[in-house]
Design an enzyme around this catalytic site. Structure first.
Site, PDB file in Angstrom:
ATOM      1  N   SER A  84      -2.819  47.068 -12.417  1.00  0.00           N
ATOM      2  CA  SER A  84      -3.494  47.316 -13.688  1.00  0.00           C
ATOM      3  C   SER A  84      -4.252  48.626 -13.586  1.00  0.00           C
ATOM      4  O   SER A  84      -4.255  49.276 -12.538  1.00  0.00           O
ATOM      5  CB  SER A  84      -4.466  46.185 -13.986  1.00  0.00           C
ATOM      6  OG  SER A  84      -5.585  46.306 -13.134  1.00  0.00           O
ATOM      7  N   LYS A  85      -4.932  48.955 -14.690  1.00  0.00           N
ATOM      8  CA  LYS A  85      -5.688  50.211 -14.735  1.00  0.00           C
ATOM      9  C   LYS A  85      -6.680  50.347 -13.590  1.00  0.00           C
ATOM     10  O   LYS A  85      -7.007  51.447 -13.175  1.00  0.00           O
ATOM     11  CB  LYS A  85      -6.460  50.283 -16.047  1.00  0.00           C
ATOM     12  CG  LYS A  85      -5.577  50.637 -17.215  1.00  0.00           C
ATOM     13  CD  LYS A  85      -6.417  50.827 -18.453  1.00  0.00           C
ATOM     14  CE  LYS A  85      -5.532  50.765 -19.683  1.00  0.00           C
ATOM     15  NZ  LYS A  85      -6.171  50.200 -20.839  1.00  0.00           N
ATOM     16  N   ARG A  86      -7.151  49.202 -13.121  1.00  0.00           N
ATOM     17  CA  ARG A  86      -8.108  49.246 -12.010  1.00  0.00           C
ATOM     18  C   ARG A  86      -7.535  49.977 -10.799  1.00  0.00           C
ATOM     19  O   ARG A  86      -8.253  50.501  -9.967  1.00  0.00           O
ATOM     20  CB  ARG A  86      -8.474  47.822 -11.552  1.00  0.00           C
ATOM     21  CG  ARG A  86      -9.434  47.100 -12.450  1.00  0.00           C
ATOM     22  CD  ARG A  86      -9.742  45.722 -11.897  1.00  0.00           C
ATOM     23  NE  ARG A  86      -8.533  44.905 -11.740  1.00  0.00           N
ATOM     24  CZ  ARG A  86      -8.002  44.556 -10.592  1.00  0.00           C
ATOM     25  NH1 ARG A  86      -8.568  44.921  -9.464  1.00  0.00           N
ATOM     26  NH2 ARG A  86      -6.908  43.817 -10.551  1.00  0.00           N
ATOM     27  N   HIS A  87      -6.209  49.946 -10.681  1.00  0.00           N
ATOM     28  CA  HIS A  87      -5.581  50.588  -9.520  1.00  0.00           C
ATOM     29  C   HIS A  87      -5.303  52.068  -9.738  1.00  0.00           C
ATOM     30  O   HIS A  87      -4.710  52.719  -8.902  1.00  0.00           O
ATOM     31  CB  HIS A  87      -4.258  49.884  -9.196  1.00  0.00           C
ATOM     32  CG  HIS A  87      -4.438  48.455  -8.778  1.00  0.00           C
ATOM     33  ND1 HIS A  87      -4.163  47.399  -9.606  1.00  0.00           N
ATOM     34  CD2 HIS A  87      -4.886  47.918  -7.630  1.00  0.00           C
ATOM     35  CE1 HIS A  87      -4.418  46.267  -8.976  1.00  0.00           C
ATOM     36  NE2 HIS A  87      -4.863  46.560  -7.778  1.00  0.00           N
ATOM     37  N   GLY A  88      -5.715  52.600 -10.871  1.00  0.00           N
ATOM     38  CA  GLY A  88      -5.458  54.026 -11.159  1.00  0.00           C
ATOM     39  C   GLY A  88      -4.436  54.145 -12.270  1.00  0.00           C
ATOM     40  O   GLY A  88      -4.359  53.263 -13.134  1.00  0.00           O
TER      41      GLY A  88
END
Ligand code: GLU
Length: 511
Positions: free
Chosen positions: A262-266
């Protein structure tokens, strides 16, 4: 922008015969194309191309609140950039609403579905009650008991009603998944799900099945987060009297911490990778390997090779881990492989975006600029890293990095060495790589020092960096005036006592 789409049709019906392989990619335009979606599209595309089948693009935009035109437009653009051309479509579900209503009513007539008049408040109350009893909520089927005639009268009287599918009370729904093997669901786990909302809009399961049926889809290749929808869809196929396609549920993509990517991973949107200077063929190659492997060895595949070698049977059941380091490595490899002209034009586009060169240079790059770009081709992994590697060639004044400054100040002798070099450079006749090297050789011989002891502080002084292409090449490309000015400025700043006046860097490019 959209070149390979057919005229958008309302029916979505095509003339693909039932025997022909036909797959689809069916994104919901509620966000940008994610790498997971791109991988689903790619697997469908590879499968279709290998089997000489048809690849359909369908935009699942029945969720009117969350669907946006800018999203589907960008999805199309990203698919085109990746080279995943579609043979038919895009078909838009919002244009096909009457068809879904018709099919839902057909199911009511066949007594495979029924009108449900429960209000959202009533359903909420039932949900709360289930939560209180600590049991999973399942619609209790109360509207099934309403006689058909009465249901029709209520509808005619304008009562809002949804349509629910009647799930068999007992038995199992099973299918053979091309990746997971036999999958079985107990029908008791499924409740009578809604297929048409009271506002006349279909739910995903109905719209997807009706379209897959009418578009003669033979294989449904999608993320395994949809596996729990499959029994409902199979029941719908059966109720509508249509043979089921084959299913292949591909594994999820996880971040390096083993949670769903997800966005949390970049960066997760394909557009972000494009912006960052990844090549589409590198991304395609990398995505192909997320969950599929050919022989466990080969990692670099051309597109024709992928088409030839891709095989659903070799897709793993296990989640795939997205490894940005491997992607970068692969992209770097592709950057070194592409033809020179494409490399130069991409490199220039990124320099232009960074404000380092103007449009005229992009249109007609001087030989020196091409030489600069070629000299760093193997020094970066994505084009967005390029400007920082070469900016000192294009800007008027440079600032020494901390590292460069300490390299110069590492020895007291360096300042006098730079001063001496400065004086010799004033008199050098030809300012090219060969003469510069000869001049450096003379100087180190006289001083009894190693080349690195001279080259490193010089590099630091004229580029402001501790790393650059070869120092003679760098100096020759910077040109005499800029080299002299930068050496003088450096000596002035760091205490070597030299300053060149009246020189405007930038006017002297190519000198
Ligand atoms: N619109 C669905 C999604 O984006 C498609 C699922 C399917 O392929 O059936 O997840």
């Amino acid at each position: 922008m959209i070149q390979n789409q057919e005229k958008i049709t309302k029916s979505g019906q095509d003339n693909t015969g039932q025997d022909n392989i036909c797959v689809r990619f069916a994104p919901s335009p509620t966000g940008f194309l994610h790498v997971g979606g791109a991988r689903t599209a790619l697997y469908n595309w590879l499968f279709a191309r290998k089997q000489r089948g048809t690849f359909i693009l369908r935009i699942e935009d029945t969720d009117v609140e969350r669907s946006e035109e800018r999203f589907w437009r960008k999805i199309l653009e990203d698919l085109e950039w990746l080279g995943l051309n579609w043979d038919k479509g895009p078909f838009f579900q919002h244009e096909r609403r009457e068809i879904y209503v018709q099919k839902a009513q057909e199911l009511v007539q066949k007594q495979k579905a029924y009108y449900c008049f429960c209000s959202p408040q009533e359903l909420e109350r039932q949900r709360e009650e289930a939560a209180r009893k600590d049991i999973p909520f399942r619609y209790d089927g109360r509207c099934l008991k309403i006689p058909a005639q009465e249901a029709l009268e209520r509808i005619q009287a304008g009562k809002p009603a949804a349509i629910r599918f009647r799930v068999p009370e007992a038995g199992k729904t099973e299918f053979h998944d091309l990746i997971h093997g036999k999958v079985s669901f107990d029908n008791r786990q499924l409740d009578d799900f809604i297929i048409l909302r009271s506002n006349g809009l279909p739910t995903y399961n109905l719209a997807a099945v009706v379209d897959d049926m009418m578009m003669n889809i033979t294989h449904i290749i999608r993320g395994d987060d949809h596996i729990s929808n499959t029994p409902k869809q199979i029941l719908l196929y059966q109720a509508l009297g249509f043979p089921c396609p084959q299913f292949a549920h591909i594994p999820m993509i996880m971040g390096p911490d083993n949670t769903r990517l997800s966005k949390r991973h970049g960066a997760v949107a394909v557009g972000q990778y494009r912006e960052a200077g990844y090549l589409p063929e590198a991304l395609v190659n990398y995505l192909a390997l997320l969950g599929w492997s050919y022989d466990g060895q080969q990692t670099i595949f051309s597109i024709p090779e992928l088409i030839e070698k891709f095989d659903l049977k070799k897709v793993s059941k296990k989640a795939a881990i997205f490894d940005p380091v491997k992607l970068d490595w692969m992209n770097g490899k592709y950057i070194r492989q592409i033809d020179e002209q494409r490399y130069i034009s991409l490199a220039l586009a990124f320099l232009h975006k960074a404000g380092l060169v103007n449009e005229a240079v992009v249109q007609q790059p001087p030989a020196a600029v091409i030489k600069i770009l070629l000299s760093v081709r193997d020094k970066f992994k994505k084009f967005s890293e390029l400007p920082a590697l070469v900016d000192f060639f294009f800007v008027d004044s440079i600032t020494l990095t901390e590292e460069a400054r300490s390299q110069i100040m590492a020895s007291q002798d360096n300042l006098s060495l730079l001063k001496e070099l400065y004086e010799r450079l004033l008199n050098i006749e030809v300012f090219d790589e060969v003469s510069l090297e000869a001049l450096f050789q003379d100087l180190i011989r006289e001083k009894g020092i190693k080349m690195a002891s001279l080259a490193q502080p010089v590099r630091a002084a004229v580029t402001g960096r501790s790393a650059s292409p070869g120092v003679f090449l760098t100096m020759s490309l910077l040109g005499r005036e800029r080299v002299l000015t930068r050496l003088a400025n450096c000596l002035q700043t760091l205490g070597g006592g030299l300053r060149r006046e009246g020189f405007v860097i930038g006017q002297e490019q190519g000198s």
